[in-house]
Design an enzyme around this catalytic site. Structure first.
Site, short mmCIF file in Angstrom:
data_model
loop_
_atom_site.label_atom_id
_atom_site.label_comp_id
_atom_site.label_asym_id
_atom_site.label_seq_id
_atom_site.Cartn_x
_atom_site.Cartn_y
_atom_site.Cartn_z
N SER A 86 75.97 16.46 37.44
CA SER A 86 75.75 16.44 38.89
C SER A 86 74.31 16.17 39.29
O SER A 86 74.03 16.00 40.48
CB SER A 86 76.19 17.78 39.50
OG SER A 86 75.32 18.82 39.12
N VAL A 239 73.64 7.06 50.50
CA VAL A 239 72.63 8.11 50.40
C VAL A 239 73.24 9.39 50.95
O VAL A 239 73.84 9.38 52.03
CB VAL A 239 71.37 7.74 51.22
CG1 VAL A 239 70.37 8.88 51.23
CG2 VAL A 239 70.73 6.48 50.64
N GLY A 240 73.10 10.48 50.21
CA GLY A 240 73.63 11.76 50.67
C GLY A 240 72.59 12.53 51.46
O GLY A 240 71.59 11.99 51.94
N ASP A 241 72.81 13.82 51.57
CA ASP A 241 71.91 14.68 52.35
C ASP A 241 70.66 15.10 51.58
O ASP A 241 69.65 15.48 52.17
CB ASP A 241 72.66 15.94 52.78
CG ASP A 241 73.18 16.72 51.57
OD1 ASP A 241 73.80 16.09 50.68
OD2 ASP A 241 72.97 17.94 51.49
N THR A 261 74.22 22.05 49.16
CA THR A 261 74.96 21.19 48.24
C THR A 261 76.35 21.01 48.84
O THR A 261 76.73 21.72 49.76
CB THR A 261 75.09 21.84 46.83
OG1 THR A 261 75.78 23.08 46.97
CG2 THR A 261 73.74 22.10 46.21
N GLY A 264 77.68 15.81 51.51
CA GLY A 264 76.43 15.49 52.17
C GLY A 264 76.60 14.96 53.58
O GLY A 264 75.74 15.14 54.44
N1 ASP Z 1 75.18 16.90 48.69
C1 ASP Z 1 75.26 15.93 47.64
C2 ASP Z 1 75.59 14.61 48.24
O1 ASP Z 1 76.36 14.54 49.17
C3 ASP Z 1 76.27 16.25 46.62
C4 ASP Z 1 76.45 17.68 46.33
O2 ASP Z 1 75.65 18.48 46.68
O3 ASP Z 1 77.43 18.07 45.73
O4 ASP Z 1 75.14 13.62 47.70
#
Ligand code: ASP
Length: 356
Positions: A86, A239-241, A261, A264
């Site tokens: 991850s 792009v995530g958060d 997490t 995102g």
């Molecule tokens: N937040 C992350 C994203 O959306 C993934 C995660 O935290 O599991 O890229």
């Protein structure tokens, strides 16, 4: 600990002050708790690597080092773990089989931040984010530009796809289906159908996953990092958060820090980490602030799709060394790793919606 926060609320109310500001500025006057519970470092990772990361970060804090050095060192330990699918090296790739990493760092002391998104071939995106933070006037660098920047700063390029993550990606390819990320957002699709689809393929790992690392050092300065390989099998360029300041990470040196997490897309729309820090400024404990953020997101969806319960997990700390952790729904309470002068522990948080 709660009584102190209550005292703070009382203090603010009785003097008619805007929530938070003066109390935190005057912390040294009430500073007994700083000695008791800080320095402190926490992470959302609770496996053995998470613990090793806490020890690496703690060593820096215990020797009087800065929160920003501690979070970088700790995040790097998690990023290079090849078994972790991850974060960083060995993270699950995008739908083309390429690992694209997102990371952000924020230094409360200098009110400075840096981030990278869609960064390929570099094992420690959190360290690149730190160079962006300290050696440029920019905050967010993406894709090819971020890679070229990292190269110029001497970061070594390497293939981030391990045998393990490549095999998982191939399994996913073989089972490619209409419930990938093309099409309308999940909250406008039949979530149950999606979930039951994936239940038919228990061997196909398909997940979110990220790590947050937050710390308070001996001077009471606060820093944080969020680093991730993002949503597995995402559309290339997504792009995530995690690299968005205010979404996947936020730090305020006078209040505390928060990280997210999970899905995102929800965290970006809600600026959840910033929201949690604002809640703490209003007198909420880190635990309450995490739960407030969950409720805020569920509230937003309640009119659109009341059955939609996304999968975020939030962690937060405040300047006193208090911690919080919450998740939307789960079959067990969320946990986070905490390292202080009292040793390593796992803090158990709350499930926002246990009945769902
Ligand atoms: N937040 C992350 C994203 O959306 C993934 C995660 O935290 O599991 O890229």
């Amino acid at each position: 600990m709660l009584s102190k926060i209550t005292r703070r609320n009382f203090f603010n109310k009785s003097l008619g002050l805007s929530a938070g500001a003066l109390f935190f500025k005057n912390l040294p006057v009430f500073g007994i708790r700083i000695k008791e519970t800080t320095p402190m470092i926490v992470t959302s990772h609770t496996n053995q690597t998470g613990q090793l990361a806490m020890e690496a970060g703690w060593k820096i804090l215990a020797e009087g080092g800065s929160a920003v050095d501690a979070v970088e060192k700790a995040a790097n330990v998690i990023e290079v773990d090849p078994e972790d699918t991850s974060v960083g090296y060995g993270g699950l790739p995008n739908e083309n089989g390429i690992v694209q990493l997102d990371a952000s760092i924020m230094d409360g002391k200098t009110y400075n931040a840096g981030a990278v998104a869609c960064l390929e071939n570099i094992k420690n995106p959190a360290s690149v984010a730190r160079v962006v933070m300290e050696r440029t006037d920019h905050i967010l660098m993406v894709g090819q530009g971020a890679l070229e920047f990292a190269r110029k700063w001497g970061f070594k390029e390497e293939d981030l796809l391990t045998e393990k993550s490549r095999k998982i990606w191939l399994r996913w390819k073989e089972n490619l289906n209409k419930y990938d990320d093309w099409g309308p957002p999940d909250h406008l699709r039949d979530k149950q159908k999606i979930e039951s689809y994936w239940k038919n393929f228990p061997e196909v790992e398909h997940h979110y996953g990220t790590t947050n690392v937050l710390a308070v050092d001996k001077n009471g300065d606060i820093a944080g990092i969020t680093t991730t390989s993002g949503l597995s099998f995402k559309i290339p360029g997504r792009v995530g958060d995690s690299p968005i300041i205010g979404a996947g990470l936020y730090v305020d040196n006078e209040i505390g820090a928060a990280g997210a997490t999970g899905r995102g897309e929800d965290v970006i729309k809600s600026l959840a980490s910033y929201y949690m820090v604002l809640r703490m400024k209003d007198g909420r404990t880190p635990q309450q602030a995490c739960e407030d953020a969950l409720h805020m997101i569920i509230g937003k969806y309640s009119n659109v799709n009341p059955d939609f319960y996304p999968s975020e997990k939030f962690i937060a700390i405040n300047k006193f060394g208090e911690t919080g952790c919450a998740t939307m729904r789960s079959n067990r309470n969320p946990i986070m790793s905490v390292r202080t002068g009292n040793g390593y522990t796992k803090y158990e948080g709350e499930i926002g919606y246990p009945d769902k």
